[in-house]
Design an enzyme around this catalytic site. Structure first.
Site, short mmCIF file in Angstrom:
data_model
loop_
_atom_site.label_atom_id
_atom_site.label_comp_id
_atom_site.label_asym_id
_atom_site.label_seq_id
_atom_site.Cartn_x
_atom_site.Cartn_y
_atom_site.Cartn_z
N GLN A 114 0.82 -1.21 0.00
CA GLN A 114 0.00 0.00 0.00
C GLN A 114 0.86 1.27 0.00
O GLN A 114 0.48 2.28 -0.59
CB GLN A 114 -0.90 -0.03 1.24
CG GLN A 114 -2.09 0.89 1.19
CD GLN A 114 -3.25 0.33 0.39
OE1 GLN A 114 -3.60 -0.82 0.52
NE2 GLN A 114 -3.86 1.16 -0.45
N LYS A 117 1.84 1.81 -3.65
CA LYS A 117 0.63 2.05 -4.44
C LYS A 117 0.13 3.47 -4.21
O LYS A 117 -0.17 4.20 -5.14
CB LYS A 117 -0.43 1.04 -4.00
CG LYS A 117 -1.75 1.17 -4.72
CD LYS A 117 -2.82 0.30 -4.07
CE LYS A 117 -2.37 -1.14 -3.98
NZ LYS A 117 -3.46 -2.05 -3.62
N LYS A 129 -2.78 -0.90 6.61
CA LYS A 129 -3.76 -1.95 6.30
C LYS A 129 -4.21 -2.57 7.61
O LYS A 129 -3.49 -2.53 8.60
CB LYS A 129 -3.12 -3.02 5.41
CG LYS A 129 -4.11 -3.87 4.65
CD LYS A 129 -4.59 -3.23 3.35
CE LYS A 129 -5.71 -4.02 2.73
NZ LYS A 129 -6.08 -3.52 1.41
N ASP A 169 -11.94 -3.89 1.98
CA ASP A 169 -11.11 -4.84 1.24
C ASP A 169 -11.95 -6.12 1.24
O ASP A 169 -13.18 -6.06 1.40
CB ASP A 169 -9.74 -5.04 1.92
CG ASP A 169 -8.75 -5.84 1.06
OD1 ASP A 169 -8.17 -5.27 0.13
OD2 ASP A 169 -8.57 -7.05 1.31
#
Ligand code: NDP
Length: 448
Positions: A114, A117, A129, A169
């Site tokens: 992440q 990204k 996360k 998610d």
């Protein structure tokens, strides 16, 4: 496996030693480190300041007990996680996953990915996360609500619009975000929409957030095809999964002129040669929360293959949109042999290292998750912008912004790969481009 630069190999060995048993995290770290050899040659300051070692160590990790009662009044215990990996570029941002397979190694792999990204989106968001080993499958709405309330009772103290902003998610969609937002509001006595993204449209959500990851991944593949003077027109496509990312990937593929013939879940594969009926899939999955096996009750000519392997079906474009390591070396070889020319990862790390090597060696257009599926988090950041400005944008305006972001990510990865002597290698392009921005911010912030 590519050979690591000697110093980077030492760092990787240290990661293995410090994080025993976290195999998915090891895999995600190795995949990034393999790209960084030429970067540290150009930027010796990253080595001096131990940027890589620092990036591999989360800033903060929270693990907590989540007690709740099921409908029969029985006490249940799950484990909750939030890994706040990097705030170099902004508040921690990344989804929550509710799935029985969740443990620290999965949350850390996702959090690590992440960071890069989020950097690639060009928006001011750090990486994090979280999630739980709670399985929402087969639970009633009330049970899911009680779980979400208990989860948020602990998590709320770590969140804030300038601190940490979770989203959905696997296993966390609009329903779960709603229950968590409600509990956050109750505990804090603050109506703070900026604390979670993926909210409902009438209470602070953004249009296009639901569609964003799937649409974004398809825009990314479209750019890879364009770079090869090709397009989605009449391409036969496979999309694994049948959740949020899969559904909106199929939708955008159809809008761009492709034909998606198969999707899946953890029990089996639906193959419909004339093209999937997306309205039916949405009805089954989003409205009735049923399994895709029920698809064939309506479309008798379609096939349901229990425990089938979707990657055995010949296609030109494959978009894995279910989970990590769903394409192994053999699947990748099969796809290439059957004529696949492009792979775009809607899921996070869906291809094993052996599979990635097959795609890169075959020189097909291969878009790794951290670039291809960045549209979801990018649109979460757009949701945060709208919340901060107490504004809401139209669907068309927001979708255009998403498309522009994906075009930009594609261009940056493409150009970075060329600059580092590996034209067409989006893995290298994404890793280097994502890393450098974070590394420069860390240098600027000093040793923290
Ligand atoms: P959903 O929960 O909506 O859907 C997940 C889908 O994948 C379901 O069809 C599920 O099948 C299938 N699946 C999950 N685990 C497995 C497994 N172990 N084996 C086979 N199939 C499995 O999740 P999302 O669509 O949100 O997420 C899918 C992927 O996309 C994940 O990798 C996620 O990290 C990634 N992603 C999601 C983003 C988002 O915005 N939602 C953003 C960026 C990436 P079943 O119902 O049988 O479990």
């Amino acid at each position: 496996m590519a050979k690591l630069d000697e110093k980077i190999e030492e760092m990787y060995q240290e990661v293995l030693k410090r994080n025993p048993g976290e195999t998915e995290f090891h895999q995600a770290v190795l995949e990034v480190l393999e790209s960084l050899g030429p970067v540290v040659v150009k930027h010796p300051e990253y080595l001096e300041r131990k940027i890589i070692e620092r990036i591999c160590e989360p800033e903060r990790q929270i693990i907590f007990r989540v007690p709740w009662q099921n409908d029969k009044g029985k006490v249940q215990i799950n484990r909750g996680f939030r890994v706040e990996f990097s705030s170099a570029l902004g508040p921690y941002k990344g989804g929550l996953r509710f799935h029985p397979s969740v443990y620290l190694g999965i949350i850390k792999f996702l959090g690590f990915e992440q960071i890069f990204k989020n950097s690639l989106t060009g928006l001011p968001i750090g990486g994090g996360k979280g999630g739980s080993d709670f399985d929402p499958k087969g639970k009633t709405d009330d049970e899911v609500m009680r779980f979400c309330q208990s989860f948020m009772t602990e998590l709320h103290r770590h969140l804030g619009e300038h601190t940490d902003v979770p989203a959905g998610d696997i296993g966390v969609g609009g329903r779960e975000i709603g229950y968590m937002f409600g509990q956050y509001k109750r505990i804090t006595n603050r109506y703070e929409p900026g604390v979670l993204t993926g909210k409902g449209l009438t209470w602070g959500g953004s249009l296009v957030r639901t569609e964003a990851t799937g649409y974004g991944a398809t825009f990314f593949v479209n750019e890879m095809l364009k770079a090869r003077k090709d397009s989605f027109a009449d391409k036969t496509c496979l999309v694994s999964g049948s959740g949020n990312v899969a559904i909106y990937t199929i939708e955008k593929i159809h809008q761009l002129g492709g034909k998606c013939i198969a999707c899946s879940d953890s029990n089996g594969v639906i193959l419909h040669e004339k093209g999937l009926d997306l309205d039916l899939i949405k009805q089954l999955k989003e409205v009735e929360r049923r399994r895709i096996s029920d698809y064939v009750a309506i479309h008798k000519e379609a096939k349901y293959i229990p425990n089938g392997n979707i990657w055995d079906i010949p296609c030109q474009v494959a978009m894995p949109s279910a989970t990590q390591n769903e394409i192994n070396g053999k699947d990748a070889a099969n796809l290439v042999k059957n004529g696949c020319i492009a792979v775009g990862e809607g899921a996070n790390m869906p291809t094993t290292p052996e599979g990635v090597k097959v795609f890169l060696d075959a020189k097909i257009a291969y878009g790794p998750g951290k670039a291809a599926n960045a549209g979801g988090v990018a649109t979460s950041a757009l949701e945060m912008q709208q919340n901060a400005g107490r504004d809401s944008w139209t669907f068309e305006y927001t979708e255009k912004k998403l498309e522009d972001i994906m075009i930009n990510i594609h261009r940056n990865c493409y150009e970075t790969a060329e600059e580092y002597g590996a034209p067409g290698n989006y893995v290298l392009g994404a890793n280097i481009c994502g890393f450098i921005k974070v590394a420069n911010a860390m240098v600027a912030h000093g040793l923290i």
